[in-house]
Design a protein around this motif. Structure first.
Motif, PDB file in Angstrom:
ATOM      1  N   UNK A   1       0.732  -1.240  -0.196  1.00  0.00           N
ATOM      2  CA  UNK A   1      -0.048   0.014  -0.091  1.00  0.00           C
ATOM      3  C   UNK A   1       0.913   1.261  -0.141  1.00  0.00           C
ATOM      4  N   UNK A   2       0.415   2.239  -0.566  1.00  0.00           N
ATOM      5  CA  UNK A   2       1.204   3.584  -0.671  1.00  0.00           C
ATOM      6  C   UNK A   2       0.319   4.610  -0.347  1.00  0.00           C
ATOM      7  N   UNK A   3       0.683   5.444   0.711  1.00  0.00           N
ATOM      8  CA  UNK A   3      -0.039   6.835   1.093  1.00  0.00           C
ATOM      9  C   UNK A   3       0.431   7.864   0.404  1.00  0.00           C
TER      10      UNK A   3
ATOM     11  N   UNK B   1      -5.532  -6.345   4.437  1.00  0.00           N
ATOM     12  CA  UNK B   1      -4.507  -5.372   5.161  1.00  0.00           C
ATOM     13  C   UNK B   1      -4.409  -4.229   4.491  1.00  0.00           C
ATOM     14  N   UNK B   2      -4.380  -4.174   3.283  1.00  0.00           N
ATOM     15  CA  UNK B   2      -4.316  -2.895   2.315  1.00  0.00           C
ATOM     16  C   UNK B   2      -5.463  -2.115   2.896  1.00  0.00           C
ATOM     17  N   UNK B   3      -6.708  -2.689   2.760  1.00  0.00           N
ATOM     18  CA  UNK B   3      -7.862  -1.914   2.881  1.00  0.00           C
ATOM     19  C   UNK B   3      -7.953  -1.147   4.280  1.00  0.00           C
ATOM     20  N   UNK B   4      -7.240  -1.885   5.177  1.00  0.00           N
ATOM     21  CA  UNK B   4      -7.122  -1.668   6.651  1.00  0.00           C
ATOM     22  C   UNK B   4      -6.170  -0.325   6.802  1.00  0.00           C
ATOM     23  N   UNK B   5      -5.046  -0.341   5.811  1.00  0.00           N
ATOM     24  CA  UNK B   5      -4.023   0.708   5.920  1.00  0.00           C
ATOM     25  C   UNK B   5      -4.899   2.049   5.329  1.00  0.00           C
TER      26      UNK B   5
END
Length: 326
Positions: free
Chosen positions: A81-83, A111-115
């Motif tokens: 994931x990238x923010x 877990x990416x959607x949680x991020x």
């Protein structure tokens, strides 16, 4: 009875998802290459992407947002994931080909959607294969909708004409870099409220992957910026300069600023002795796309960006932005 998340089984053994560790990187990189190479029919899948590195660079940028799926304790896939402030995107999501269609991709999405929830990103996106119903359906389950074809473009570097007002972030004294990041944040915020490339700029510099071009404007503001990866070991690969993200200040004169930014990217490639310049262009930005074609860029691969919610974000006709969310 549904077993706990960490104990659910695929068709071949216990499946779990955990943070991707440094010791996992070689295996995750191999799976990444084999998965893409197999899907695209490469004769030697293990060597797909050559000297480009997506797995180690993205892990090093933010280990907390990199995840591994394991089957019977062995790494079977990964996702990242990238923010980017108000914008979040993910990828590459890859799974070992012999384990395709067993739900591992769905588990790596969790877990990416949680991020994204914890980061409170407002607009989410990804790049995937436009010709693959399987990919489109997987991401639709998580609220992503296909919106725009996106061209992965390249051109041969033909010159190194000096672009006025071009500064490289990596050449600034350390004491001046925080102010430069602040100016970058202001610029990207005018493109899309809350959009921030600070993590990419800092990671590119810290890992020695390339540099970020800053185009000085009138007074103290920036006219544009471009985060560029250069050469082997980066996301570009050998003899390539890859513009991971570029943007210019919107409003009157934006097209001219965009032309200047393209020239500055080619100048950097020439200075580094690189023969090819790569960049992605969302076709929701038709004038920017046309201007890249006019400068000699040609499409060598095409995909689609998927968005959540189903709206354009900063991919609209008046935006002069380079990215592809790969």
């Amino acid at each position: 009875m549904i077993p706990p998340a960490g104990e659910r089984k695929s068709g071949t053994g216990p499946l779990s998802v955990r943070p991707l560790g440094e010791a996992d990187l070689d295996r995750a990189d191999e799976i990444f290459r084999v998965a893409f190479g197999t899907f695209l029919g490469a004769p030697e899948p293990k060597t797909f992407f050559g000297t480009a590195d997506y797995v180690r660079t993205r892990w090093a940028a933010d280990p907390q947002s990199a995840f591994a799926a394991t089957v019977e304790g062995e790494v079977a896939g990964s996702n990242f994931a990238a923010n980017w402030g108000s914008v979040g995107y993910f990828g590459p999501l890859t799974v070992r080909p012999d384990l395709w269609d067993q739900g591992i991709g769905r588990r790596l999405m969790e877990p990416v959607m949680d991020c994204f929830d914890s980061w409170e990103n407002r607009h989410l996106g990804l790049f995937t294969f436009s010709h693959s119903p399987k990919h489109l359906e997987l991401y639709r389950r998580y609220g992503f909708w296909p919106r725009f074809l996106t061209a992965i473009m390249k051109k041969q570097v033909t010159g190194s004409a000096s672009v006025p007002g071009r500064v490289l972030y990596g050449q600034l004294p350390p004491a001046e870099q925080p102010d430069a990041l602040s100016l970058c944040h202001t610029l990207t915020g005018t493109v899309y409220e809350g959009l921030s490339l600070e993590r990419e700029i800092v990671a590119t510099h810290a890992q020695g992957l390339g540099d970020t071009i800053l185009l000085q404007g009138a007074g103290s503001e920036l006219d544009g910026l471009a985060v560029c990866h250069c050469g082997a070991g980066s996301e570009a690969g050998e003899d390539v300069c890859f513009v991971k993200f570029g943007a210019v200040r919107p409003g009157p004169g934006a097209a001219t600023r965009f032309e200047r930014l393209l020239g500055a990217c080619e100048q950097l490639a020439a200075e580094r002795g690189l023969g090819q310049l790569d960049a992605g262009m969302n076709l929701g930005r038709p004038d920017a796309y046309r201007r890249m074609i006019d400068r000699g860029f040609r499409t060598w691969l095409q995909g689609v960006t998927m968005h959540r919610p189903n709206e354009p974000g900063y991919s609209h006709p008046d935006a002069y932005v380079i990215d592809d969310w790969r």
